[in-house]
Design a protein around this motif. Structure first.
Motif, PDB file in Angstrom:
ATOM      1  N   ARG A 245      48.522  28.472  33.760  1.00 48.46           N
ATOM      2  CA  ARG A 245      47.514  28.331  34.821  1.00 48.46           C
ATOM      3  C   ARG A 245      47.792  29.304  35.966  1.00 48.46           C
ATOM      4  NH1 ARG A 245      42.772  27.500  34.810  1.00 48.46           N
ATOM      5  NH2 ARG A 245      42.728  26.537  36.849  1.00 48.46           N
ATOM      6  N   ARG A 246      49.063  29.497  36.299  1.00 44.16           N
ATOM      7  CA  ARG A 246      49.418  30.464  37.341  1.00 44.16           C
ATOM      8  C   ARG A 246      48.935  31.853  36.930  1.00 44.16           C
ATOM      9  NH1 ARG A 246      53.766  28.322  38.242  1.00 44.16           N
ATOM     10  NH2 ARG A 246      55.001  29.246  36.576  1.00 44.16           N
ATOM     11  N   ALA A 247      49.201  32.230  35.679  1.00 45.42           N
ATOM     12  CA  ALA A 247      48.758  33.541  35.186  1.00 45.42           C
ATOM     13  C   ALA A 247      47.239  33.608  35.097  1.00 45.42           C
ATOM     14  CB  ALA A 247      49.384  33.814  33.808  1.00 45.42           C
ATOM     15  N   TRP A 248      46.601  32.508  34.715  1.00 42.51           N
ATOM     16  CA  TRP A 248      45.137  32.448  34.606  1.00 42.51           C
ATOM     17  C   TRP A 248      44.508  32.714  35.967  1.00 42.51           C
ATOM     18  CZ3 TRP A 248      42.852  27.670  31.591  1.00 42.51           C
ATOM     19  CH2 TRP A 248      41.510  27.883  31.270  1.00 42.51           C
ATOM     20  N   GLU A 249      45.127  32.207  37.012  1.00 44.34           N
ATOM     21  CA  GLU A 249      44.599  32.388  38.366  1.00 44.34           C
ATOM     22  C   GLU A 249      44.966  33.737  38.967  1.00 44.34           C
ATOM     23  OE1 GLU A 249      42.496  30.450  40.298  1.00 44.34           O
ATOM     24  OE2 GLU A 249      42.183  29.440  38.380  1.00 44.34           O
ATOM     25  N   SER A 250      46.119  34.273  38.612  1.00 42.22           N
ATOM     26  CA  SER A 250      46.581  35.516  39.242  1.00 42.22           C
ATOM     27  C   SER A 250      46.197  36.770  38.463  1.00 42.22           C
ATOM     28  CB  SER A 250      48.105  35.493  39.400  1.00 42.22           C
ATOM     29  OG  SER A 250      48.764  35.654  38.141  1.00 42.22           O
ATOM     30  N   ASN A 251      46.119  36.647  37.134  1.00 40.92           N
ATOM     31  CA  ASN A 251      45.936  37.814  36.254  1.00 40.92           C
ATOM     32  C   ASN A 251      47.009  38.869  36.500  1.00 40.92           C
ATOM     33  OD1 ASN A 251      43.545  36.897  34.846  1.00 40.92           O
ATOM     34  ND2 ASN A 251      42.493  37.165  36.786  1.00 40.92           N
ATOM     35  N   ASP A 252      48.148  38.430  36.975  1.00 43.99           N
ATOM     36  CA  ASP A 252      49.274  39.317  37.265  1.00 43.99           C
ATOM     37  C   ASP A 252      50.059  39.559  35.975  1.00 43.99           C
ATOM     38  OD1 ASP A 252      51.823  40.360  37.941  1.00 43.99           O
ATOM     39  OD2 ASP A 252      51.723  39.418  39.918  1.00 43.99           O
ATOM     40  N   PRO A 253      50.236  40.819  35.582  1.00 49.84           N
ATOM     41  CA  PRO A 253      50.976  41.102  34.356  1.00 49.84           C
ATOM     42  C   PRO A 253      52.363  40.468  34.314  1.00 49.84           C
ATOM     43  CG  PRO A 253      49.807  43.056  35.050  1.00 49.84           C
ATOM     44  CD  PRO A 253      49.652  42.044  36.160  1.00 49.84           C
ATOM     45  N   VAL A 254      53.025  40.343  35.446  1.00 51.90           N
ATOM     46  CA  VAL A 254      54.348  39.717  35.481  1.00 51.90           C
ATOM     47  C   VAL A 254      54.232  38.242  35.084  1.00 51.90           C
ATOM     48  CG1 VAL A 254      56.285  39.063  36.970  1.00 51.90           C
ATOM     49  CG2 VAL A 254      55.264  41.340  37.170  1.00 51.90           C
ATOM     50  N   ASP A 255      53.221  37.542  35.611  1.00 47.12           N
ATOM     51  CA  ASP A 255      53.005  36.137  35.260  1.00 47.12           C
ATOM     52  C   ASP A 255      52.647  35.987  33.785  1.00 47.12           C
ATOM     53  OD1 ASP A 255      53.468  35.368  37.898  1.00 47.12           O
ATOM     54  OD2 ASP A 255      51.340  35.227  38.394  1.00 47.12           O
ATOM     55  N   ILE A 256      51.854  36.909  33.268  1.00 46.97           N
ATOM     56  CA  ILE A 256      51.435  36.848  31.862  1.00 46.97           C
ATOM     57  C   ILE A 256      52.644  37.083  30.951  1.00 46.97           C
ATOM     58  CG2 ILE A 256      49.953  37.863  30.090  1.00 46.97           C
ATOM     59  CD1 ILE A 256      48.090  38.715  32.537  1.00 46.97           C
ATOM     60  N   ARG A 257      53.405  38.137  31.235  1.00 45.78           N
ATOM     61  CA  ARG A 257      54.583  38.450  30.413  1.00 45.78           C
ATOM     62  C   ARG A 257      55.583  37.295  30.398  1.00 45.78           C
ATOM     63  NH1 ARG A 257      54.151  43.366  33.030  1.00 45.78           N
ATOM     64  NH2 ARG A 257      53.381  44.985  31.640  1.00 45.78           N
ATOM     65  N   ALA A 258      55.723  36.605  31.520  1.00 50.99           N
ATOM     66  CA  ALA A 258      56.700  35.516  31.624  1.00 50.99           C
ATOM     67  C   ALA A 258      56.418  34.383  30.646  1.00 50.99           C
ATOM     68  CB  ALA A 258      56.723  34.980  33.057  1.00 50.99           C
ATOM     69  N   LEU A 259      55.199  34.294  30.150  1.00 50.05           N
ATOM     70  CA  LEU A 259      54.813  33.215  29.238  1.00 50.05           C
ATOM     71  C   LEU A 259      55.266  33.442  27.802  1.00 50.05           C
ATOM     72  CD1 LEU A 259      51.128  32.771  30.420  1.00 50.05           C
ATOM     73  CD2 LEU A 259      53.015  31.150  30.785  1.00 50.05           C
ATOM     74  N   PHE A 260      55.486  34.696  27.415  1.00 50.38           N
ATOM     75  CA  PHE A 260      55.645  35.036  26.008  1.00 50.38           C
ATOM     76  C   PHE A 260      56.943  35.787  25.734  1.00 50.38           C
ATOM     77  CE2 PHE A 260      51.136  34.678  26.860  1.00 50.38           C
ATOM     78  CZ  PHE A 260      50.718  33.856  25.828  1.00 50.38           C
ATOM     79  N   THR A 261      57.465  35.592  24.522  1.00 49.96           N
ATOM     80  CA  THR A 261      58.599  36.392  24.078  1.00 49.96           C
ATOM     81  C   THR A 261      58.131  37.836  23.906  1.00 49.96           C
ATOM     82  OG1 THR A 261      58.115  35.913  21.752  1.00 49.96           O
ATOM     83  CG2 THR A 261      59.678  34.428  22.888  1.00 49.96           C
ATOM     84  N   GLU A 262      59.084  38.738  23.839  1.00 50.43           N
ATOM     85  CA  GLU A 262      58.745  40.161  23.719  1.00 50.43           C
ATOM     86  C   GLU A 262      57.901  40.452  22.489  1.00 50.43           C
ATOM     87  OE1 GLU A 262      61.709  38.934  24.467  1.00 50.43           O
ATOM     88  OE2 GLU A 262      62.119  39.795  26.446  1.00 50.43           O
ATOM     89  N   ASP A 263      58.100  39.687  21.418  1.00 51.85           N
ATOM     90  CA  ASP A 263      57.326  39.879  20.185  1.00 51.85           C
ATOM     91  C   ASP A 263      56.325  38.743  19.969  1.00 51.85           C
ATOM     92  OD1 ASP A 263      59.177  37.886  19.676  1.00 51.85           O
ATOM     93  OD2 ASP A 263      59.764  38.668  17.713  1.00 51.85           O
ATOM     94  N   GLY A 264      55.990  38.029  21.037  1.00 47.44           N
ATOM     95  CA  GLY A 264      55.087  36.890  20.948  1.00 47.44           C
ATOM     96  C   GLY A 264      53.717  37.272  20.400  1.00 47.44           C
ATOM     97  N   GLU A 265      53.043  36.264  19.857  1.00 46.19           N
ATOM     98  CA  GLU A 265      51.697  36.455  19.319  1.00 46.19           C
ATOM     99  C   GLU A 265      50.723  35.524  20.020  1.00 46.19           C
ATOM    100  OE1 GLU A 265      51.846  35.832  15.083  1.00 46.19           O
ATOM    101  OE2 GLU A 265      52.721  37.805  14.756  1.00 46.19           O
ATOM    102  N   TYR A 266      49.584  36.071  20.441  1.00 50.51           N
ATOM    103  CA  TYR A 266      48.533  35.307  21.117  1.00 50.51           C
ATOM    104  C   TYR A 266      47.266  35.479  20.300  1.00 50.51           C
ATOM    105  CZ  TYR A 266      45.608  33.775  25.120  1.00 50.51           C
ATOM    106  OH  TYR A 266      44.730  33.123  25.944  1.00 50.51           O
ATOM    107  N   ARG A 267      46.771  34.367  19.770  1.00 52.24           N
ATOM    108  CA  ARG A 267      45.504  34.387  19.028  1.00 52.24           C
ATOM    109  C   ARG A 267      44.445  33.711  19.886  1.00 52.24           C
ATOM    110  NH1 ARG A 267      49.248  34.279  15.063  1.00 52.24           N
ATOM    111  NH2 ARG A 267      48.849  35.608  13.259  1.00 52.24           N
ATOM    112  N   THR A 268      43.366  34.419  20.132  1.00 56.55           N
ATOM    113  CA  THR A 268      42.277  33.874  20.942  1.00 56.55           C
ATOM    114  C   THR A 268      41.360  32.971  20.126  1.00 56.55           C
ATOM    115  OG1 THR A 268      40.949  35.842  20.500  1.00 56.55           O
ATOM    116  CG2 THR A 268      42.292  35.836  22.521  1.00 56.55           C
ATOM    117  N   GLU A 269      41.513  33.008  18.834  1.00 56.44           N
ATOM    118  CA  GLU A 269      40.811  32.150  17.878  1.00 56.44           C
ATOM    119  C   GLU A 269      41.755  31.977  16.694  1.00 56.44           C
ATOM    120  OE1 GLU A 269      37.136  34.004  16.766  1.00 56.44           O
ATOM    121  OE2 GLU A 269      36.465  34.174  18.829  1.00 56.44           O
ATOM    122  N   PRO A 270      41.623  30.898  15.939  1.00 59.18           N
ATOM    123  CA  PRO A 270      42.597  30.623  14.880  1.00 59.18           C
ATOM    124  C   PRO A 270      42.807  31.741  13.873  1.00 59.18           C
ATOM    125  CG  PRO A 270      41.136  28.753  15.178  1.00 59.18           C
ATOM    126  CD  PRO A 270      40.615  29.854  16.046  1.00 59.18           C
TER     127      PRO A 270
END
Length: 125
Positions: A17-42
């Motif tokens: 939610r913090r990243a959703w509100e800030s759109n700050d790359p630092v906040d976004i990166r903090a959520l995921f591992t370096e090789d993390g995967e984000y799927r916007t749909e299954p």
């Protein structure tokens, strides 16, 4: 207040939610591992790694203050969590969400998949 089982998930969603509100790359990166995967749909190809995740997020970003989000856990089994949420856009649509999150020991997501479905709101007319 989250219990011991859901506390890591709650912390991660607070960060999301913090990243959703800030759109700050630092906040976004903090959520995921370096090789993390984000799927916007299954079945979508994932955004993989910090650079792709940040770029995809920024491209699809919401404006700060545009949404409210409520959630509750459906299931938490060790590092795997399934949460159900509702996203309400001010003056816009309402979405039902189902998130599948695989957390690492340090609290970051190695995998994140979201399902989102627009709710059909009966306006009474």
């Amino acid at each position: 207040m989250a219990d011991d089982v859901t506390a890591p998930v709650s912390r991660w969603i607070d960060g999301y939610r913090r990243a959703w509100e800030s759109n700050d790359p630092v906040d976004i990166r903090a959520l995921f591992t370096e090789d993390g995967e984000y799927r916007t749909e299954p079945y979508a190809e994932p955004w993989t790694g910090h650079d792709e995740i940040v770029a995809g997020w920024i491209e699809a970003q919401d404006e700060p203050g545009e949404t409210t989000f409520s959630w509750h856990p459906v299931a938490v089994d060790g590092p795997l969590a399934v949460v159900q949420g509702t996203t309400v856009y001010s003056g816009g649509p309402v979405y039902s969400n189902l998130w599948v999150i695989r957390l690492t020991d340090d609290g970051r997501a190695s995998e994140f998949t979201e399902w989102w479905m627009e709710q059909n709101v009966d306006d009474g007319g």
